[in-house]
Scaffold this active site. Structure first.
Site, PDB file in Angstrom:
ATOM      1  CB  CYS A  32      -4.104  -8.342  -1.026  1.00  0.00           C
ATOM      2  SG  CYS A  32      -5.222  -7.306  -1.683  1.00  0.00           S
ATOM      3  NE  ARG A  83      -3.688  -0.165  -2.565  1.00  0.00           N
ATOM      4  CZ  ARG A  83      -4.481  -0.533  -1.248  1.00  0.00           C
ATOM      5  NH1 ARG A  83      -5.498  -1.101  -1.346  1.00  0.00           N
ATOM      6  NH2 ARG A  83      -4.334   0.507  -0.347  1.00  0.00           N
ATOM      7  CG  ASN A  97      -9.693  -5.026   3.932  1.00  0.00           C
ATOM      8  OD1 ASN A  97     -10.144  -6.343   4.196  1.00  0.00           O
ATOM      9  ND2 ASN A  97      -8.561  -4.482   3.894  1.00  0.00           N
ATOM     10  CG  ASP A  98     -12.269  -0.675   0.083  1.00  0.00           C
ATOM     11  OD1 ASP A  98     -12.908   0.004   0.782  1.00  0.00           O
ATOM     12  OD2 ASP A  98     -10.994  -0.429  -0.224  1.00  0.00           O
ATOM     13  NE  ARG A 111     -11.617  -0.355   4.995  1.00  0.00           N
ATOM     14  CZ  ARG A 111     -10.745  -0.513   3.914  1.00  0.00           C
ATOM     15  NH1 ARG A 111     -10.975  -0.607   2.684  1.00  0.00           N
ATOM     16  NH2 ARG A 111      -9.499  -0.764   4.527  1.00  0.00           N
ATOM     17  NE  ARG A 122      -3.878  -1.653   2.593  1.00  0.00           N
ATOM     18  CZ  ARG A 122      -3.954  -2.550   3.292  1.00  0.00           C
ATOM     19  NH1 ARG A 122      -2.737  -3.339   4.059  1.00  0.00           N
ATOM     20  NH2 ARG A 122      -5.143  -3.374   3.522  1.00  0.00           N
TER      21      ARG A 122
END
Ligand code: PEP
Ligand code: MG
Length: 582
Positions: A511, A339, A463-464, A474, A303
């Site tokens: 991921c 990313r 997560n998203d 979230r 990230r």
């Protein structure tokens, strides 16, 4: 008497330590007249507070220089410059002389004046620079009132060592500072399990609980606390029996982790000899060191936002390139998936660097690839930095928050443009560097087959994906009870994506946090996932489960489970299946 509070456990582990309650409210400032003879004394008092603030910031910079990314130290530099700003300093001194008043009041008056000047500006960028002024003034105010304790970053290492921090909320930058100061754990009143602060806590192995409302009012400074980051339990002033029970649990946990270290650097291969790729997630190059403590493997998600957040300017191409190269060098030949920036939502650059008003709904606003396509020059800068890194090892590039094929095409066009620019500059890069997209929006999962035709790999960001599929913020603890990876709609979207990758013959990894949770490992294996990218500190546990799983045997019961319609029944079935096959 002991007291138990419940919140949401977001980073497992047991911490036992004394409370440190973090109060960061602005000190109340009152005006009082001073004797004319005391004016020079008051001005010296102001200058001393300013110097003290400077020393604090320089100390923090020195303390954290090696471990914290440059972007955080740069934000400290901006504040250091502001402490010397003539308008702020001379204006305050003039006010003390003119009104014959206390330094706190004069400073606040000058701050209000500056904030108003910024507010009245037409330029949106300059308008929002006021946040920095407010932070700097708050720091000086705290020095004036000798309230140094109020600032987390002021605290010396020893002061916080072994403490459990109780705060209303913490930013990712706060979390890094706290880890450096060797805290035992933290509890916040707000925040959700998928906030980046929570993810960072898991990455750094700090036991943490969020969503403990009113914790700051209930917990007293220096009270003894136990936190259980798995169960989301906070116990204040535990009795001797409770304390010894949790000490025992902490010891067992340590032993279990020690045993897992036997798997370090061993292959990840199922009982029926299917090889699974197990990579780690990182936020910054230094995290490779942590990853290597668990396994000599590659990175499936780097990230890059940490380079961007908490600063005003975008990092230059060279700064980005140097940073990515550091990560690649540390990996010593293992793959690195970089990313592109996913700025927005709970990972924001300094407000001062943004143009235009705050979005009403940032998670659905100009985030990640949307922002990149709107600001192609900045995006091109990052693409070139990644491409240049690819000349030195196995680098892939991954793009977050894609929602439709047009975005894929536009991104690919920009990548071609970046390659042409590098050719013209005669700079080296890998022309075949793999390009992938994250599948984290339902629309992307449903379009995965078309994405797969144009890309080299896909990676599921659960997560998203869960946030957008189930319409749950979230980071909002009020709705996190609805955050269920086992909702059949989520499982269907994961399944569609895995099948799209399989029929196009390209790898699909996961991921998001779901890949790091041992509860779901057998489910994902049975669904056909072959590439996991996980939190470093759960890597060995996931490897243990994979190496003890017979994937072909898991597939039929998992396929049956995918036909169920109720998330709670799916969970019960999965728990039973996990028990049966463990
Ligand atoms: C995800 O959404 O699952 C993901 C890995 O990205 P992030 O958590 O950084 O949004
Ligand atoms: Mg995401």
């Amino acid at each position: 008497m002991s007291l138990m509070l419940n919140g949401m456990g977001v980073s497992k582990g047991i911490a036992i330590g004394q409370a440190y309650v973090l109060y960061r409210e602005q000190p109340e400032v009152r005006e009082y007249a001073i004797a004319t003879l005391r004016v020079e004394h008051e001005i010296s008092r102001f200058n001393r507070a300013r110097q003290q603030a400077q020393h604090q910031l320089q100390d923090i910079k020195l303390q954290i220089a090696d471990e914290v990314p440059q972007d955080i130290t740069q934000f400290i530099d901006t504040h250091l410059l502001m402490l010397d700003d003539p308008v702020l300093c001379e204006g305050t001194i003039k006010h003390i002389r003119h009104r014959v008043c206390n330094a706190e009041w004069a400073l606040q008056a000058q701050c209000d004046r500056l904030v108003k000047v910024f507010d009245d500006m037409d330029d949106e960028y300059l308008k929002t620079r006021k946040d920095d002024i407010i932070h700097v003034v708050q720091r000086i105010q705290r020095c004036l009132t000798n309230d140094a304790d109020a600032d987390l970053a002021n605290d010396t290492k020893d002061h916080l060592k072994g403490r459990i921090i109780i705060a209303d909320d913490l930013t990712p930058a706060d979390t890094l500072l706290l880890q450096h100061q060797k805290i035992a754990g933290f509890v916040t009143e707000y925040g959700g399990p998928l906030s980046h602060t929570a993810i960072l806590a898991r990455n750094l192995g700090i036991p943490a609980i969020v969503g403990v409302h009113n914790a700051k009012q209930i917990i007293q400074a220096s009270e003894w606390l136990i936190i259980d980051g798995q169960r989301g339990m906070l116990i204040a002033e535990p009795d001797r029996r409770t304390l010894s029970h949790f000490r025992g649990l902490r010891k067992d946990e340590k032993q279990r982790r020690k045993n897992l270290f036997g798997l370090k650097n061993k292959p990840t291969i199922s009982k029926d000899k299917q090889e699974i790729k197990l990579f780690g997630n990182i936020d910054r190059p230094d995290d490779v060191r942590t990853l290597r403590q668990f396994d000599h493997t590659g990175v499936g998600l780097y990230r890059t936002e940490m380079l961007f957040i908490e600063r005003n300017e975008h990092p230059s191409e060279n700064e980005q390139y140097e940073t990515y190269r550091r990560a690649l060098r540390a990996l010593k030949g293992s793959p690195l998936t970089i990313r592109t920036e996913d700025i927005g939502a709970d990972k924001e650059m300094n407000r001062s660097s943004q143009h235009g008003p705050m979005a009403h709904n940032p998670a659905m606003g100009l985030r990640a690839i949307r922002r990149c396509l709107k600001e192609p020059d900045q995006f091109l800068r990052q693409i070139r930095a990644i491409l240049r890194t690819s000349a030195y090892g196995p680098v892939s590039m991954m793009i977050p928050m894609m929602t439709c094929i047009t975005e894929v095409e536009q991104a690919l066009e920009l990548i071609e443009q970046a390659k042409a620019q590098l050719k013209q500059r005669k700079q080296r890069f890998n022309p075949d560097m793999p390009i992938g997209a994250m599948i984290e929006v339902p629309a992307a999962a449903l379009s995965a087959h078309t994405f797969a035709e144009k890309l080299d790999f896909l990676s599921i960001g659960t997560n998203d994906l869960i946030q957008y599929t189930l319409a749950i913020d979230r980071i909002d603890d009020e709705v996190s009870y609805l955050y269920k990876p086992l909702n059949p709609a989520v499982l269907k979207l994961i399944d569609i994506t895995l099948k799209a990758g399989e029929s196009a013959g390209i790898p699909v990894s996961m991921c998001g946090e779901m890949a790091s949770d041992p509860l779901y490992t057998r489910l994902l294996l049975g669904m056909g996932l072959k590439y996991f990218s996980v939190q470093a500190n759960t890597l060995l546990e996931i490897k243990h489960i994979i190496n003890h799983s017979h994937i072909d045997q898991l597939t039929p019961p998992i396929r049956k489970l995918l036909k169920l319609t109720h998330p709670d029944i799916i969970e019960q079935e999965l728990l039973q299946l996990n028990k049966k096959y463990s």
